[in-house]
Scaffold this motif. Structure first.
Motif, PDB file in Angstrom:
ATOM      1  N   PRO A 167       4.839  -5.374  -9.351  1.00  0.00           N
ATOM      2  CA  PRO A 167       3.484  -5.777  -9.750  1.00  0.00           C
ATOM      3  C   PRO A 167       2.412  -5.171  -8.845  1.00  0.00           C
ATOM      4  CG  PRO A 167       4.963  -7.666  -9.706  1.00  0.00           C
ATOM      5  CD  PRO A 167       5.694  -6.534  -9.050  1.00  0.00           C
ATOM      6  N   SER A 168       1.285  -4.844  -9.444  1.00  0.00           N
ATOM      7  CA  SER A 168       0.202  -4.197  -8.695  1.00  0.00           C
ATOM      8  C   SER A 168      -0.756  -5.215  -8.087  1.00  0.00           C
ATOM      9  CB  SER A 168      -0.575  -3.247  -9.608  1.00  0.00           C
ATOM     10  OG  SER A 168      -1.087  -3.952 -10.730  1.00  0.00           O
ATOM     11  N   ASP A 169      -0.198  -6.221  -7.411  1.00  0.00           N
ATOM     12  CA  ASP A 169      -1.035  -7.165  -6.682  1.00  0.00           C
ATOM     13  C   ASP A 169      -0.786  -6.985  -5.190  1.00  0.00           C
ATOM     14  OD1 ASP A 169       1.276  -8.895  -5.910  1.00  0.00           O
ATOM     15  OD2 ASP A 169       1.296  -9.373  -8.042  1.00  0.00           O
ATOM     16  N   LYS A 170      -1.726  -7.478  -4.385  1.00  0.00           N
ATOM     17  CA  LYS A 170      -1.660  -7.240  -2.945  1.00  0.00           C
ATOM     18  C   LYS A 170      -0.416  -7.863  -2.329  1.00  0.00           C
ATOM     19  CE  LYS A 170      -4.334  -7.586   1.321  1.00  0.00           C
ATOM     20  NZ  LYS A 170      -5.607  -8.012   1.957  1.00  0.00           N
ATOM     21  N   GLU A 171      -0.012  -9.028  -2.827  1.00  0.00           N
ATOM     22  CA  GLU A 171       1.142  -9.717  -2.253  1.00  0.00           C
ATOM     23  C   GLU A 171       2.417  -8.894  -2.407  1.00  0.00           C
ATOM     24  OE1 GLU A 171      -1.066 -11.074  -4.344  1.00  0.00           O
ATOM     25  OE2 GLU A 171      -2.142 -12.254  -2.821  1.00  0.00           O
ATOM     26  N   SER A 172       2.623  -8.335  -3.590  1.00  0.00           N
ATOM     27  CA  SER A 172       3.833  -7.536  -3.838  1.00  0.00           C
ATOM     28  C   SER A 172       3.846  -6.273  -2.993  1.00  0.00           C
ATOM     29  CB  SER A 172       3.920  -7.168  -5.324  1.00  0.00           C
ATOM     30  OG  SER A 172       3.955  -8.327  -6.140  1.00  0.00           O
ATOM     31  N   ALA A 173       2.682  -5.618  -2.894  1.00  0.00           N
ATOM     32  CA  ALA A 173       2.588  -4.388  -2.112  1.00  0.00           C
ATOM     33  C   ALA A 173       2.791  -4.675  -0.624  1.00  0.00           C
ATOM     34  CB  ALA A 173       1.230  -3.734  -2.340  1.00  0.00           C
ATOM     35  N   THR A 174       2.167  -5.739  -0.145  1.00  0.00           N
ATOM     36  CA  THR A 174       2.271  -6.089   1.271  1.00  0.00           C
ATOM     37  C   THR A 174       3.689  -6.473   1.651  1.00  0.00           C
ATOM     38  OG1 THR A 174      -0.034  -6.850   1.299  1.00  0.00           O
ATOM     39  CG2 THR A 174       1.399  -7.627   3.079  1.00  0.00           C
ATOM     40  N   GLN A 226       8.244  -4.978   5.297  1.00  0.00           N
ATOM     41  CA  GLN A 226       9.672  -5.078   5.553  1.00  0.00           C
ATOM     42  C   GLN A 226      10.052  -4.102   6.665  1.00  0.00           C
ATOM     43  OE1 GLN A 226      11.726  -7.475   3.838  1.00  0.00           O
ATOM     44  NE2 GLN A 226       9.587  -8.037   3.496  1.00  0.00           N
ATOM     45  N   LYS A 227      11.118  -4.380   7.357  1.00  0.00           N
ATOM     46  CA  LYS A 227      11.530  -3.529   8.460  1.00  0.00           C
ATOM     47  C   LYS A 227      12.090  -2.193   7.985  1.00  0.00           C
ATOM     48  CE  LYS A 227      12.465  -7.288  11.716  1.00  0.00           C
ATOM     49  NZ  LYS A 227      13.480  -7.945  12.591  1.00  0.00           N
ATOM     50  N   ASN A 272      -1.488  -2.208   6.979  1.00  0.00           N
ATOM     51  CA  ASN A 272      -0.040  -2.071   7.159  1.00  0.00           C
ATOM     52  C   ASN A 272       0.368  -0.787   7.867  1.00  0.00           C
ATOM     53  OD1 ASN A 272       1.164  -4.463   5.475  1.00  0.00           O
ATOM     54  ND2 ASN A 272      -0.476  -3.606   4.210  1.00  0.00           N
ATOM     55  N   GLY A 273      -0.611  -0.011   8.326  1.00  0.00           N
ATOM     56  CA  GLY A 273      -0.289   1.217   9.042  1.00  0.00           C
ATOM     57  C   GLY A 273       0.472   2.220   8.204  1.00  0.00           C
ATOM     58  N   ALA A 274       0.167   2.272   6.902  1.00  0.00           N
ATOM     59  CA  ALA A 274       0.852   3.193   5.992  1.00  0.00           C
ATOM     60  C   ALA A 274       0.033   4.462   5.812  1.00  0.00           C
ATOM     61  CB  ALA A 274       1.082   2.522   4.633  1.00  0.00           C
ATOM     62  N   ALA A 326       4.355  19.221   2.024  1.00  0.00           N
ATOM     63  CA  ALA A 326       4.623  18.856   3.420  1.00  0.00           C
ATOM     64  C   ALA A 326       5.786  17.881   3.474  1.00  0.00           C
ATOM     65  CB  ALA A 326       3.386  18.229   4.062  1.00  0.00           C
ATOM     66  N   ASP A 327       6.511  17.895   4.582  1.00  0.00           N
ATOM     67  CA  ASP A 327       7.592  16.937   4.781  1.00  0.00           C
ATOM     68  C   ASP A 327       7.021  15.550   5.040  1.00  0.00           C
ATOM     69  OD1 ASP A 327       9.625  18.827   4.548  1.00  0.00           O
ATOM     70  OD2 ASP A 327       9.528  19.353   6.685  1.00  0.00           O
ATOM     71  N   LEU A 328       7.790  14.534   4.678  1.00  0.00           N
ATOM     72  CA  LEU A 328       7.421  13.155   4.973  1.00  0.00           C
ATOM     73  C   LEU A 328       8.482  12.553   5.881  1.00  0.00           C
ATOM     74  CD1 LEU A 328       6.194  11.786   1.500  1.00  0.00           C
ATOM     75  CD2 LEU A 328       4.844  12.781   3.361  1.00  0.00           C
ATOM     76  N   ASP A 329       8.042  11.949   6.954  1.00  0.00           N
ATOM     77  CA  ASP A 329       8.933  11.345   7.936  1.00  0.00           C
ATOM     78  C   ASP A 329       9.527  10.055   7.361  1.00  0.00           C
ATOM     79  OD1 ASP A 329      10.182  10.141  10.070  1.00  0.00           O
ATOM     80  OD2 ASP A 329       8.544  10.476  11.487  1.00  0.00           O
ATOM     81  N   PRO A 330      10.851   9.985   7.156  1.00  0.00           N
ATOM     82  CA  PRO A 330      11.473   8.793   6.568  1.00  0.00           C
ATOM     83  C   PRO A 330      11.421   7.549   7.462  1.00  0.00           C
ATOM     84  CG  PRO A 330      13.149  10.337   7.289  1.00  0.00           C
ATOM     85  CD  PRO A 330      11.837  11.055   7.408  1.00  0.00           C
ATOM     86  N   SER A 331      10.954   7.711   8.689  1.00  0.00           N
ATOM     87  CA  SER A 331      10.836   6.543   9.575  1.00  0.00           C
ATOM     88  C   SER A 331       9.488   5.853   9.410  1.00  0.00           C
ATOM     89  CB  SER A 331      11.014   6.975  11.037  1.00  0.00           C
ATOM     90  OG  SER A 331       9.931   7.770  11.485  1.00  0.00           O
TER      91      SER A 331
END
Length: 335
Positions: free
Chosen positions: A163-170, A175-176, A217-219, A96-101
């Motif tokens: 790094p696989s910690d929540k801070e790095s992922a968040t 980011q915009k 994060n609405g991902a 499936a396509d992924l929306d780059p926005s």
């Protein structure tokens, strides 16, 4: 045991593929330790200034891994990774396509022993990720421990690892910049202890952190399954309850790194060694599951989305398994 040696007439192309895999295995298993030793050894030589200057740079650059890292398109597009790809070979299949926005979290399964499929597909451009998903920038999560190694940290950041910690992922997800895709090997290091040919056991039942992260994060969640990942190595029998498994699990809790006793073939012979078998890996990227952002999700909301994700992952496996010689009576087992 009779040793089966490699033929002297093997084409140069295949020899280069083996060299590419050898450096990859070495990088995964020993490059970090080598870099640490090199850093301290240099301090006691006439080249001590290299370690001193690097130490200053390291201090200044300390937070970079947790702030998106430092990708290198030059490294990710290196010809070395094309030889690595062709050794198995590894293919990336789009459904499936992924929306780059939008932003995404890819759940990668299974972990396997050395996550060969996920690394090649998402940390390099060898299988064509930028062409299949234009505008999407993948970042692969790796144990924070490895970002404490001098020199090595810079190398893995170039491949888009963070790094696989929540801070790095968040940090990345908030980011915009749109089009960010975090790739998480959901089963993590503990799942590697069950990685062996014919195994379809995934550590997922109680792995809900990535789901909560997606909601906060609405991902969109994207299930990913790599057929063939567990076929690359044999592993010493370590069933649950055995003394070996108990020791491995204890070491994993203490060190944070799993130690599967795996083996396959060597460089010049096919009977034993740490080089993976030439087995194809086909990575299927599923359809995105839309997620509504909620900074404070309830446990019920997390559980509901986790159940939906598990169902979609199972559907992805069932839909494609017959194409990759998986028996019809084989199904995913979640633990």
């Amino acid at each position: 045991m009779a040793i089966e040696f490699a033929s002297r007439s093997i084409p140069l192309e295949r020899r280069l593929q083996t060299v590419a895999v050898l450096q990859w295995v070495y990088s995964f298993l020993a490059l970090a330790q080598t870099c640490i030793i090199l850093f301290f050894v240099l301090l006691f030589t006439r080249l001590w200034i290299i370690s001193v200057l690097y130490g200053i740079w390291w201090f200044i650059d300390w937070d970079t891994p947790s702030q998106g890292g430092r990708k290198s398109q030059w490294l990710q597009s290196s010809v070395v990774w094309r030889y690595l790809r062709d050794y198995f070979p590894i293919k990336l299949i789009k459904t499936a396509d992924l929306d780059p926005s939008k932003k995404y979290i890819f759940g990668s399964h299974p972990h396997g022993v050395l996550v060969a499929g996920a690394f090649t597909n998402f940390c390099t451009e060898a299988t064509g990720f930028p062409d299949l998903y234009p505008g999407i920038s993948p970042y692969f999560l790796m144990l924070p421990l490895w970002f404490r190694s001098p020199f090595f940290r810079d190398y893995i950041m170039c491949g888009g690892l963070i790094p696989s910690d929540k801070e790095s992922a968040t940090y990345l997800l908030r980011q915009k910049k749109a089009g960010t895709a975090l790739v998480i090997a959901v089963g993590g290091a503990p799942e590697s202890l069950d990685a062996r040919p014919g195994a379809f056991t995934l550590l997922l039942k109680n792995r809900k952190g990535f789901v909560k992260l997606a909601i906060e994060n609405g991902a969109s969640l994207v299930p990913v399954f790599s057929f063939g990942e567990n076929e690359l190595f044999d592993q010493v029998d370590n069933p649950k309850g055995s003394w070996l498994r108990a020791i491995q699990e204890k070491l994993q809790k203490v060190m944070g790194v799993a130690l599967p006793l795996f083996h396959a073939r060597g460089v010049f012979q096919y009977s034993f060694g740490l080089i993976p078998y030439r087995k194809p890996i086909n990575t299927i990227v599923g359809k995105p599951i839309a997620v509504t952002e909620n900074r404070n999700p309830s446990q019920e909301e997390v559980d509901s989305l986790h159940q939906l994700y598990t169902e979609k992952l199972s559907e992805l496996f069932e839909e494609h398994k017959t194409h990759y010689n998986v028996p019809a009576d084989k199904h995913l087992t979640f633990i």
